[in-house]
Write a protein that holds these residues in place. Sequence first.
Motif, PDB file in Angstrom:
ATOM      1  N   ASP A  11      28.735 -61.599 -39.455  1.00  0.00           N
ATOM      2  CA  ASP A  11      28.246 -62.993 -40.126  1.00  0.00           C
ATOM      3  C   ASP A  11      29.103 -64.125 -39.500  1.00  0.00           C
ATOM      4  O   ASP A  11      28.676 -65.243 -39.301  1.00  0.00           O
ATOM      5  N   SER A  12      30.498 -64.172 -39.472  1.00  0.00           N
ATOM      6  CA  SER A  12      31.416 -65.327 -39.266  1.00  0.00           C
ATOM      7  C   SER A  12      31.786 -65.220 -37.643  1.00  0.00           C
ATOM      8  O   SER A  12      32.182 -66.280 -37.338  1.00  0.00           O
ATOM      9  N   ALA A  13      31.640 -64.221 -36.853  1.00  0.00           N
ATOM     10  CA  ALA A  13      31.887 -64.319 -35.603  1.00  0.00           C
ATOM     11  C   ALA A  13      31.420 -65.778 -34.950  1.00  0.00           C
ATOM     12  O   ALA A  13      32.319 -66.410 -34.102  1.00  0.00           O
ATOM     13  N   PRO A  14      29.999 -65.919 -35.029  1.00  0.00           N
ATOM     14  CA  PRO A  14      29.595 -67.240 -34.158  1.00  0.00           C
ATOM     15  C   PRO A  14      29.955 -68.628 -35.124  1.00  0.00           C
ATOM     16  O   PRO A  14      30.337 -69.440 -34.137  1.00  0.00           O
ATOM     17  N   TRP A  15      30.490 -68.641 -35.971  1.00  0.00           N
ATOM     18  CA  TRP A  15      30.986 -69.450 -36.740  1.00  0.00           C
ATOM     19  C   TRP A  15      32.742 -69.949 -36.146  1.00  0.00           C
ATOM     20  O   TRP A  15      32.751 -70.926 -35.633  1.00  0.00           O
ATOM     21  N   TRP A  16      33.325 -68.712 -35.922  1.00  0.00           N
ATOM     22  CA  TRP A  16      34.657 -68.880 -35.367  1.00  0.00           C
ATOM     23  C   TRP A  16      34.560 -69.264 -33.816  1.00  0.00           C
ATOM     24  O   TRP A  16      35.353 -70.086 -33.287  1.00  0.00           O
ATOM     25  N   GLU A  17      33.551 -68.871 -33.076  1.00  0.00           N
ATOM     26  CA  GLU A  17      33.373 -69.478 -31.921  1.00  0.00           C
ATOM     27  C   GLU A  17      32.992 -70.900 -31.718  1.00  0.00           C
ATOM     28  O   GLU A  17      33.502 -71.802 -30.784  1.00  0.00           O
ATOM     29  N   VAL A  19      33.887 -73.115 -33.998  1.00  0.00           N
ATOM     30  CA  VAL A  19      35.137 -73.965 -34.337  1.00  0.00           C
ATOM     31  C   VAL A  19      36.086 -73.730 -32.994  1.00  0.00           C
ATOM     32  O   VAL A  19      36.568 -75.112 -32.757  1.00  0.00           O
ATOM     33  N   ALA A  20      36.175 -72.963 -32.340  1.00  0.00           N
ATOM     34  CA  ALA A  20      36.823 -72.799 -31.185  1.00  0.00           C
ATOM     35  C   ALA A  20      36.749 -73.922 -29.983  1.00  0.00           C
ATOM     36  O   ALA A  20      37.358 -74.300 -29.180  1.00  0.00           O
ATOM     37  N   ARG A  21      35.328 -74.222 -30.117  1.00  0.00           N
ATOM     38  CA  ARG A  21      34.913 -75.186 -29.365  1.00  0.00           C
ATOM     39  C   ARG A  21      34.766 -76.627 -29.715  1.00  0.00           C
ATOM     40  O   ARG A  21      34.386 -77.670 -29.432  1.00  0.00           O
ATOM     41  N   GLY A  22      35.504 -76.663 -31.086  1.00  0.00           N
ATOM     42  CA  GLY A  22      35.455 -78.091 -31.860  1.00  0.00           C
ATOM     43  C   GLY A  22      34.260 -78.354 -32.424  1.00  0.00           C
ATOM     44  O   GLY A  22      33.960 -79.760 -32.467  1.00  0.00           O
ATOM     45  N   GLU A  23      33.398 -77.278 -32.927  1.00  0.00           N
ATOM     46  CA  GLU A  23      32.261 -77.708 -33.637  1.00  0.00           C
ATOM     47  C   GLU A  23      32.188 -77.280 -34.985  1.00  0.00           C
ATOM     48  O   GLU A  23      32.581 -75.885 -35.146  1.00  0.00           O
ATOM     49  N   PHE A  24      31.769 -77.980 -36.052  1.00  0.00           N
ATOM     50  CA  PHE A  24      31.539 -77.368 -37.253  1.00  0.00           C
ATOM     51  C   PHE A  24      30.523 -77.461 -37.668  1.00  0.00           C
ATOM     52  O   PHE A  24      29.618 -78.247 -37.599  1.00  0.00           O
ATOM     53  N   ALA A  25      29.834 -76.124 -38.032  1.00  0.00           N
ATOM     54  CA  ALA A  25      28.366 -75.925 -38.308  1.00  0.00           C
ATOM     55  C   ALA A  25      28.231 -74.956 -39.668  1.00  0.00           C
ATOM     56  O   ALA A  25      29.127 -74.220 -39.876  1.00  0.00           O
ATOM     57  N   VAL A  26      27.157 -75.242 -40.235  1.00  0.00           N
ATOM     58  CA  VAL A  26      26.825 -74.218 -41.372  1.00  0.00           C
ATOM     59  C   VAL A  26      25.449 -73.668 -40.976  1.00  0.00           C
ATOM     60  O   VAL A  26      24.497 -74.014 -40.143  1.00  0.00           O
ATOM     61  N   GLN A  27      25.114 -72.634 -41.844  1.00  0.00           N
ATOM     62  CA  GLN A  27      23.687 -72.128 -41.638  1.00  0.00           C
ATOM     63  C   GLN A  27      22.635 -72.834 -42.253  1.00  0.00           C
ATOM     64  O   GLN A  27      22.834 -73.513 -43.591  1.00  0.00           O
ATOM     65  N   GLU A  28      21.585 -72.992 -41.871  1.00  0.00           N
ATOM     66  CA  GLU A  28      20.330 -73.573 -42.485  1.00  0.00           C
ATOM     67  C   GLU A  28      19.225 -72.473 -42.517  1.00  0.00           C
ATOM     68  O   GLU A  28      18.961 -72.100 -41.494  1.00  0.00           O
ATOM     69  N   ARG A  36      24.110 -73.348 -46.211  1.00  0.00           N
ATOM     70  CA  ARG A  36      24.934 -72.749 -46.535  1.00  0.00           C
ATOM     71  C   ARG A  36      26.508 -72.511 -45.978  1.00  0.00           C
ATOM     72  O   ARG A  36      26.282 -72.544 -44.682  1.00  0.00           O
ATOM     73  N   PHE A  37      27.483 -72.181 -46.512  1.00  0.00           N
ATOM     74  CA  PHE A  37      28.653 -71.812 -46.145  1.00  0.00           C
ATOM     75  C   PHE A  37      29.342 -71.180 -47.065  1.00  0.00           C
ATOM     76  O   PHE A  37      29.319 -71.577 -48.212  1.00  0.00           O
ATOM     77  N   PRO A  38      30.112 -70.256 -46.659  1.00  0.00           N
ATOM     78  CA  PRO A  38      30.466 -69.459 -45.481  1.00  0.00           C
ATOM     79  C   PRO A  38      29.096 -68.695 -45.075  1.00  0.00           C
ATOM     80  O   PRO A  38      28.097 -68.551 -45.777  1.00  0.00           O
ATOM     81  N   GLU A  49      16.121 -63.851 -44.225  1.00  0.00           N
ATOM     82  CA  GLU A  49      17.266 -63.493 -43.311  1.00  0.00           C
ATOM     83  C   GLU A  49      17.178 -64.503 -42.163  1.00  0.00           C
ATOM     84  O   GLU A  49      17.909 -64.181 -41.017  1.00  0.00           O
ATOM     85  N   VAL A  50      16.204 -65.249 -41.945  1.00  0.00           N
ATOM     86  CA  VAL A  50      16.014 -66.204 -40.644  1.00  0.00           C
ATOM     87  C   VAL A  50      16.799 -67.485 -40.981  1.00  0.00           C
ATOM     88  O   VAL A  50      16.553 -68.260 -42.050  1.00  0.00           O
ATOM     89  N   TRP A  51      17.795 -67.922 -40.262  1.00  0.00           N
ATOM     90  CA  TRP A  51      18.390 -69.169 -40.263  1.00  0.00           C
ATOM     91  C   TRP A  51      18.665 -69.586 -38.918  1.00  0.00           C
ATOM     92  O   TRP A  51      18.597 -68.795 -37.818  1.00  0.00           O
ATOM     93  N   ARG A  52      19.424 -70.832 -38.786  1.00  0.00           N
ATOM     94  CA  ARG A  52      19.803 -71.361 -37.608  1.00  0.00           C
ATOM     95  C   ARG A  52      21.192 -72.169 -37.730  1.00  0.00           C
ATOM     96  O   ARG A  52      21.594 -72.414 -38.955  1.00  0.00           O
ATOM     97  N   TRP A  53      21.889 -72.327 -36.849  1.00  0.00           N
ATOM     98  CA  TRP A  53      23.277 -72.990 -36.972  1.00  0.00           C
ATOM     99  C   TRP A  53      22.900 -74.637 -36.949  1.00  0.00           C
ATOM    100  O   TRP A  53      22.150 -74.922 -36.089  1.00  0.00           O
ATOM    101  N   ARG A  54      23.621 -75.146 -38.047  1.00  0.00           N
ATOM    102  CA  ARG A  54      23.275 -76.973 -37.890  1.00  0.00           C
ATOM    103  C   ARG A  54      24.634 -77.496 -38.112  1.00  0.00           C
ATOM    104  O   ARG A  54      25.438 -77.297 -38.787  1.00  0.00           O
ATOM    105  N   PRO A  55      24.937 -77.959 -36.772  1.00  0.00           N
ATOM    106  CA  PRO A  55      26.215 -79.136 -36.823  1.00  0.00           C
ATOM    107  C   PRO A  55      26.352 -80.007 -37.802  1.00  0.00           C
ATOM    108  O   PRO A  55      25.323 -80.650 -38.236  1.00  0.00           O
TER     109      PRO A  55
END
Length: 133
Positions: A11-17, A19-28, A36-38, A49-55
């Motif tokens: 669940d967290s691997a895409p978030w860490w990726e 952040v490494a690119r300088g983007e803070f995102a949560v799930q929507e 939501r976060f984390p 179970e259906v969501w997307r990343w939202r910066p």
Amino acid sequence: MSAYPPQPDRDSAPWWERVARGEFAVQECDSCGTLRFPPRAFCAACRTEVWRWRPVVPEGTVESWIVSHQPFVPGRRDPYLVVMVRLTAIPGCLVYGNWRGERPPEAMERVAGVFTEVGAGVTLMDWAPADAG
């Protein structure tokens, strides 16, 4: 088992990726729109179970802070401040991170996220006074 470097999971691997690119995102949630976060597989509001990343802008207010004496980073033994931040974009969400201010934080202080590269391919989301930049 070491807490450093962080060990991303499914669940967290895409978030860490991000952040490494300088983007803070949560799930929507695609179904009900709950932010939501984390990161996690299911929406707590509607259980889909259906969501997307939202910066979102990494900003909020300090709810609390502590001085940690637990050495998580190899070779570092000095105490450091950890803040609990209430995100502006998601008022019900609390995020933790290292404090990067020159002075201790104040309760309800406005803060902004700071991307800190710490080596080993790891970037952390830290926090500093909003007026620091």
